[in-house]
Design an enzyme around this catalytic site. Structure first.
Site, PDB file in Angstrom:
ATOM      1  N   LYS A 199       2.852 -12.839  17.139  1.00 20.51           N
ATOM      2  CA  LYS A 199       3.931 -12.702  16.161  1.00 20.51           C
ATOM      3  C   LYS A 199       5.195 -13.416  16.624  1.00 20.51           C
ATOM      4  O   LYS A 199       5.919 -14.009  15.816  1.00 20.51           O
ATOM      5  CB  LYS A 199       4.218 -11.224  15.914  1.00 20.51           C
ATOM      6  CG  LYS A 199       3.118 -10.492  15.181  1.00 20.51           C
ATOM      7  CD  LYS A 199       3.432  -9.008  15.030  1.00 20.51           C
ATOM      8  CE  LYS A 199       2.279  -8.269  14.370  1.00 20.51           C
ATOM      9  NZ  LYS A 199       2.556  -6.810  14.256  1.00 20.51           N
ATOM     10  N   GLY A 238       0.982 -11.846   1.342  1.00 27.32           N
ATOM     11  CA  GLY A 238       0.693 -10.566   1.988  1.00 27.32           C
ATOM     12  C   GLY A 238       1.206  -9.434   1.121  1.00 27.32           C
ATOM     13  O   GLY A 238       1.621  -8.385   1.615  1.00 27.32           O
ATOM     14  N   GLY A 239       1.152  -9.665  -0.193  1.00 25.92           N
ATOM     15  CA  GLY A 239       1.751  -8.736  -1.155  1.00 25.92           C
ATOM     16  C   GLY A 239       0.990  -7.456  -1.379  1.00 25.92           C
ATOM     17  O   GLY A 239       1.474  -6.583  -2.118  1.00 25.92           O
ATOM     18  N   ARG A 240      -0.191  -7.298  -0.763  1.00 22.79           N
ATOM     19  CA  ARG A 240      -0.929  -6.036  -0.901  1.00 22.79           C
ATOM     20  C   ARG A 240      -0.916  -5.235   0.390  1.00 22.79           C
ATOM     21  O   ARG A 240      -1.605  -4.226   0.518  1.00 22.79           O
ATOM     22  CB  ARG A 240      -2.375  -6.307  -1.327  1.00 22.79           C
ATOM     23  CG  ARG A 240      -2.508  -6.955  -2.682  1.00 22.79           C
ATOM     24  CD  ARG A 240      -1.813  -6.171  -3.773  1.00 22.79           C
ATOM     25  NE  ARG A 240      -2.509  -4.934  -4.083  1.00 22.79           N
ATOM     26  CZ  ARG A 240      -1.999  -3.945  -4.819  1.00 22.79           C
ATOM     27  NH1 ARG A 240      -0.768  -4.047  -5.291  1.00 22.79           N
ATOM     28  NH2 ARG A 240      -2.703  -2.858  -5.075  1.00 22.79           N
ATOM     29  N   GLY A 241      -0.117  -5.703   1.348  1.00 25.60           N
ATOM     30  CA  GLY A 241       0.076  -4.920   2.559  1.00 25.60           C
ATOM     31  C   GLY A 241       1.109  -3.836   2.340  1.00 25.60           C
ATOM     32  O   GLY A 241       1.624  -3.637   1.239  1.00 25.60           O
ATOM     33  N   PHE A 242       1.434  -3.133   3.417  1.00 25.70           N
ATOM     34  CA  PHE A 242       2.354  -1.994   3.328  1.00 25.70           C
ATOM     35  C   PHE A 242       3.723  -2.402   2.781  1.00 25.70           C
ATOM     36  O   PHE A 242       4.127  -1.980   1.697  1.00 25.70           O
ATOM     37  CB  PHE A 242       2.457  -1.362   4.717  1.00 25.70           C
ATOM     38  CG  PHE A 242       3.599  -0.409   4.885  1.00 25.70           C
ATOM     39  CD1 PHE A 242       3.942   0.491   3.875  1.00 25.70           C
ATOM     40  CD2 PHE A 242       4.335  -0.406   6.063  1.00 25.70           C
ATOM     41  CE1 PHE A 242       5.008   1.378   4.035  1.00 25.70           C
ATOM     42  CE2 PHE A 242       5.390   0.479   6.235  1.00 25.70           C
ATOM     43  CZ  PHE A 242       5.730   1.355   5.212  1.00 25.70           C
TER      44      PHE A 242
END
Length: 562
Positions: free
Chosen positions: A167, A20-24
């Site tokens: 979550k 998820g390295g391109r998320g915020f």
């Protein structure tokens, strides 16, 4: 644990995966890991290709030097995860991005089933540590305030948001997977994350401000909240990675609250963000129960119609905005060595600076309001919308004087008009004999061309008269043919209303129109969006009530016996 101690932990490079390295928060974590200098970073995300922008300069350099690589990974596909994580020391699972928020089944597959795949892939590929980026929302349902809450807080039996429920399930899976096949896990629960590049909280506030809703305060405005700057969340993840090795007994299988360690009033924080971006600060208070009822009603309406909606997000925001929610981070400080590296004030300043750049391109854009368009976007609009307060006030004053002259002077309309023209002619003639300066003040003469009308203006006026006349003729032709009942009632109703107005009191009518023109348009322009949204909510509520009443009345009209 400070940054220097993390940097000095190992002399050799360790390989990590930021899933998820391109998320915020994922992008912030990648940048921080690369700046530390002792990590080789694999960036994994759902995008098929990697698109870089100006904020990715550190990643761009690392990609060219081989210290970073990109992997396209769908968490629903376990083999892709295995391929990306194989040979890595630690996986930072930042959570899925670009979730289809209206498709709960797909969200379940991404969040819950995706987490199962991540755990299984990490065990299969021999990953040592797995750190999950959770949320403080997993212990909050809005029913009770949380004051200085710690890790002993129990999860609610039912969540207001389905995504929060997913979550919470994912976090439980992460903790349950600890110490299986040598995999050590922990979860970090950050509270209301914000920062440059934020895709959720701050954009939500900006959208509220643009729509006019940011002026409203939900509740008493005294509730306290904890906020977390994104860089501090990233620092906590790196601290957790080191602590899983050095302090495994107190970290593995545990969850930790992460905040900026500085609770503030929720509405003070929102005011800083909204005002810092050039919008009015919240000032109008609304009852919490009323807001939640309206959101629930609108959500129910959209679900009945089979339409997707973002009322879950709005409902969650209303709960956050009206409830006290603060957390105790002593466990993270003691066992992870976590302390914030960026203060709350500096974090707000950086966030405002980043978002202000996106808003600058709209600064020079002139947006015409509906009131401006209704008034023709000309001089009349400028006067009635108080664009120049001095001119508007003088115009209003002169109109009141004319109103008094014609209706309250005791003369007939004709004699009042004749006296006014006489006074104007005497004044105009007398100005010619007045010296150019009186006691040092310049006296402006009225040039003759001021009374001239250009040919183009006459042509435009004639054209407008012809257009209006032809429209009237077409209307009367339509009436003579018959069949258009709507037009008939419009014309007949308008003429009858005009008859009533003139027959009762023309003076009262003109005074009402004058007062209305100088106030109503101005007020409408100031609160146009609020009035529009309130009207839309009112109409939707009426629609819901109508649907609730019609089936009942329809059922009662059926025969009792067949």
């Amino acid at each position: 644990m400070d940054e220097d101690s993390v940097r000095g932990g190992d002399s050799h490079l360790k390989t990590c995966v930021v899933l998820g390295g391109r998320g915020f928060t994922g992008r912030s974590l990648v940048s921080r890991l690369l700046r530390l200098g002792n990590w080789t970073v694999r960036v994994a995300d759902s995008g098929h290709t990697l698109h870089l922008d100006a904020s990715d300069s550190v990643l761009e350099d690392a990609l060219s030097s081989g210290r970073a690589s990109y992997h396209s990974v769908d968490v629903r596909d376990k083999p892709q995860i295995v391929k990306a994580t194989e040979g890595s020391y630690v996986v930072f699972y930042m959570g899925a991005t670009d979730l289809p928020s209206h498709d709960y089944f797909d969200c379940y597959k991404v969040i819950v089933q995706g987490t199962r795949n991540v755990i299984s892939a990490c065990r299969e590929s021999g990953v040592r540590n797995l750190i999950y980026n959770s949320s403080a929302d997993v212990v909050f349902d809005g029913s009770q305030p949380i004051r200085d809450g710690d890790e002993s807080l129990r999860r609610p039996l039912k969540f207001q948001s389905m995504l929060t429920d997913f979550k919470a399930q994912a976090e439980s899976l992460i903790k349950f997977a600890n110490n299986r096949d040598g995999l050590l896990t922990c979860a970090l629960r950050s509270s209301i994350v914000f920062g440059p590049g934020d895709t959720e909280f701050v954009p939500f506030l900006v959208n509220l401000a643009k729509s006019g809703y940011a002026k409203f305060i939900i509740g008493s405005s005294e509730n306290m909240s904890d906020f977390t700057y994104s860089e501090n969340v990233c620092h906590a993840h790196i601290c957790a990675a080191e602590a899983l090795d050095s302090n495994m007994e107190f970290v593995a299988g545990k969850d930790f609250f992460i905040t900026n360690l500085k609770p503030v009033r929720f509405w003070d924080f929102v005011s800083h963000i909204v005002e810092g971006l050039g919008y009015p600060r919240p000032s109008i208070k609304l009852p919490v129960r009323l807001v939640l009822f309206v959101f629930s009603l609108l959500k129910w309406t959209h679900e009945k119609e089979g339409l997707g909606s973002n009322y879950d997000t709005a409902h969650q925001y209303a709960l956050l905005a009206s409830s006290t929610r603060t957390f105790n981070c002593n466990a993270a400080k003691k066992h992870l060595g976590y302390t914030p590296v960026v203060t709350l004030e500096d974090g707000i300043a950086s966030t405002l600076q980043w978002f202000s750049r996106d808003l600058e391109k709209f600064d020079d854009t002139i947006i015409q309001s509906t009131a401006d368009q209704l008034l023709g976007c000309g001089k009349v609009a400028d006067l009635l919308l108080w664009r120049n307060e001095k001119k508007t006030f003088l115009s209003f004053l002169f109109l009141n004087l004319f109103y008094y002259w014609f209706f309250f002077s005791g003369n007939t309309f004709t004699s009042s008009a004749a006296q006014l023209l006489f006074i104007f002619a005497v004044a105009l003639y007398g100005v010619a004999f007045v010296p150019s300066k009186i006691f040092g003040f310049q006296v402006k003469k009225i040039p003759p061309w001021r009374f001239e009308i250009s040919e183009s203006a006459v042509r435009d006026l004639s054209r407008d008269i012809v257009v209006v006349w032809n429209q009237g003729v077409r209307g009367f032709k339509s009436l003579s043919i018959g069949g258009d009942w709507i037009k008939f009632f419009k014309i007949a109703g308008s003429l009858y209303l005009l008859k009533l107005i003139v027959s009762r009191s023309l003076a009262a009518f003109l005074f009402t129109v004058m007062s209305f023109s100088f106030t109503a348009f101005f007020i409408y322009e100031q609160y146009e969006l609020e009035l529009y949204h309130l009207a839309r909510i009112f109409i939707e509520c009426l629609t819901v009530l109508k649907r609730m009443v019609i089936p009942v009345s329809g059922a009662s009209s059926k025969p009792m016996f067949m």
